[in-house]
Design an enzyme around this catalytic site. Sequence first.
Site, short mmCIF file in Angstrom:
data_model
loop_
_atom_site.label_atom_id
_atom_site.label_comp_id
_atom_site.label_asym_id
_atom_site.label_seq_id
_atom_site.Cartn_x
_atom_site.Cartn_y
_atom_site.Cartn_z
N SER A 178 -46.35 -33.29 -82.67
CA SER A 178 -46.67 -32.86 -81.40
C SER A 178 -47.94 -33.78 -81.16
O SER A 178 -48.93 -33.79 -81.73
CB SER A 178 -47.29 -31.40 -81.48
OG SER A 178 -47.90 -31.23 -80.14
N HIS A 218 -43.12 -34.21 -79.51
CA HIS A 218 -43.28 -33.09 -78.63
C HIS A 218 -44.57 -33.40 -77.79
O HIS A 218 -45.40 -33.81 -78.41
CB HIS A 218 -43.60 -31.73 -79.55
CG HIS A 218 -43.79 -30.59 -78.70
ND1 HIS A 218 -42.65 -29.67 -78.44
CD2 HIS A 218 -45.00 -29.87 -78.64
CE1 HIS A 218 -43.45 -28.66 -78.02
NE2 HIS A 218 -44.38 -28.63 -78.05
N MET A 224 -50.81 -28.60 -70.36
CA MET A 224 -51.50 -27.29 -70.20
C MET A 224 -52.41 -27.33 -68.87
O MET A 224 -52.77 -28.40 -68.77
CB MET A 224 -52.52 -27.13 -71.16
CG MET A 224 -51.73 -27.23 -72.56
SD MET A 224 -53.30 -26.78 -74.03
CE MET A 224 -52.18 -27.07 -75.51
N HIS A 249 -43.23 -29.61 -73.22
CA HIS A 249 -43.63 -28.23 -73.12
C HIS A 249 -44.50 -28.08 -72.08
O HIS A 249 -45.79 -28.25 -72.18
CB HIS A 249 -44.01 -27.92 -74.69
CG HIS A 249 -44.29 -26.49 -74.70
ND1 HIS A 249 -45.31 -26.22 -75.77
CD2 HIS A 249 -44.27 -25.45 -74.04
CE1 HIS A 249 -45.53 -24.72 -75.77
NE2 HIS A 249 -44.89 -24.44 -74.63
N MET A 283 -46.73 -25.76 -70.28
CA MET A 283 -47.64 -24.49 -70.40
C MET A 283 -48.27 -24.54 -69.11
O MET A 283 -49.55 -24.68 -68.98
CB MET A 283 -48.62 -24.38 -71.63
CG MET A 283 -47.79 -24.22 -72.79
SD MET A 283 -48.92 -24.75 -74.27
CE MET A 283 -48.39 -26.56 -74.29
N PHE A 298 -53.75 -24.01 -78.01
CA PHE A 298 -54.62 -25.01 -78.74
C PHE A 298 -53.94 -25.41 -80.09
O PHE A 298 -52.93 -24.40 -80.55
CB PHE A 298 -55.94 -24.11 -79.29
CG PHE A 298 -56.64 -23.58 -78.28
CD1 PHE A 298 -57.83 -24.57 -77.91
CD2 PHE A 298 -56.53 -22.42 -77.74
CE1 PHE A 298 -58.29 -24.13 -76.68
CE2 PHE A 298 -57.22 -21.99 -76.42
CZ PHE A 298 -58.35 -22.83 -75.95
N GLY A 299 -53.87 -26.67 -80.73
CA GLY A 299 -53.38 -26.93 -81.87
C GLY A 299 -54.29 -26.13 -83.02
O GLY A 299 -55.33 -25.67 -82.81
N GLY A 300 -53.70 -26.58 -84.41
CA GLY A 300 -54.45 -25.98 -85.40
C GLY A 300 -54.81 -24.44 -85.58
O GLY A 300 -55.72 -23.96 -86.56
N ASP A 359 -42.87 -23.50 -82.70
CA ASP A 359 -43.88 -24.32 -82.35
C ASP A 359 -45.38 -23.65 -82.71
O ASP A 359 -45.61 -22.49 -81.96
CB ASP A 359 -44.12 -24.65 -80.97
CG ASP A 359 -45.21 -25.34 -80.46
OD1 ASP A 359 -46.02 -26.05 -81.08
OD2 ASP A 359 -45.15 -25.89 -79.14
N GLY A 360 -46.30 -24.18 -83.46
CA GLY A 360 -47.57 -23.61 -84.02
C GLY A 360 -47.63 -23.13 -85.27
O GLY A 360 -46.83 -22.33 -86.11
N GLY A 417 -48.15 -30.62 -85.30
CA GLY A 417 -49.30 -31.20 -84.56
C GLY A 417 -50.25 -31.53 -85.77
O GLY A 417 -50.31 -32.70 -86.09
N SER A 418 -50.99 -30.72 -86.00
CA SER A 418 -52.12 -30.89 -86.93
C SER A 418 -51.63 -31.45 -88.47
O SER A 418 -52.08 -32.21 -88.88
CB SER A 418 -53.18 -29.69 -86.85
OG SER A 418 -52.67 -28.47 -86.99
C1 DX5 Z 1 -49.93 -25.23 -78.72
C2 DX5 Z 1 -48.93 -26.49 -78.54
C3 DX5 Z 1 -48.41 -26.92 -79.83
C4 DX5 Z 1 -49.52 -27.68 -80.91
C5 DX5 Z 1 -49.15 -27.08 -82.09
O1 DX5 Z 1 -50.21 -24.67 -77.62
O2 DX5 Z 1 -47.84 -25.82 -77.70
O3 DX5 Z 1 -47.36 -27.84 -79.64
O4 DX5 Z 1 -49.27 -29.06 -80.78
O5 DX5 Z 1 -50.31 -27.75 -83.01
P1 DX5 Z 1 -50.26 -27.29 -84.68
O6 DX5 Z 1 -48.87 -27.83 -85.07
O7 DX5 Z 1 -51.37 -27.85 -84.99
O8 DX5 Z 1 -50.16 -25.88 -84.65
ZN ZN Z 2 -46.10 -27.15 -77.67
#
Ligand code: DX5
Ligand code: ZN
Length: 224
Positions: free
Chosen positions: A7, A32, A36, A65, A67, A142-144, A174-175, A196-197
Amino acid sequence: MAQVLPSILAADFTRLGDEIRSVETGGARMLHFDVMDGHFVPNLSMGIPVLKSVRRITKLTLDVHLMISNPDAMLQAFLEAGADQLSVHQEVCPHLHRTLRAIQAEGARAGVVLNPSTPVAALEEVLDVMDFVLVMSVNPGFGGQRFIPRSLDKIRKLRDLREQYSLAYQIQVDGGVSQANVADLVQAGCDWLVAGSSVFDSADPGGAFQALQREAELASMARV
Ligand code: DX5
Ligand code: ZN
């Protein structure tokens, strides 16, 4: 075989091309791309100009994706910008059947996303229409964030429904995906794991991707 999708939300945007090349070299097949709007989710990320730039530098499958509160108004623009597949949130699509068909009519794969608080039952009438389902294992924005373990039950439910009705949709998560839960997720029925992270926070994203992908493949082999 289960696939890990890096991601790019977690990438260093000043070096986005290098970051993408790194996971590409590591063997990623899909990317990905998180959009947002600061309204459906309390954050802003990237949109059409960035997607167009990414499209120019990679042939990887671009999984977008959305959002955003009103995805119907933006589908065409994202498809024209280069999305190979688009996912929309169930929570903002009153005409979900029509939305999925509109995406497919353009030759793209159509997915539905479920927030952690949205039950699998909300998809009952579109199970045979959607190409894939995305189970959010964190609250989007948010990621992480930390993985919500209940998501595993939703994934198992979706896998069982797919079998029960002889359907072919892919199951995505995802997440909070990391080495700690990849095997459990694949065993539960996940085909596509967004990370992602756990990929881009590493000094070597290509290597981090490979380690996750290897784990996913081992678990896939144990599954059959
Ligand atoms: C969060 C995003 C994810 C995000 C996941 O709203 O939809 O795609 O990049 O990040 P990680 O893998 O760090 O949870
Ligand atoms: Zn996502």
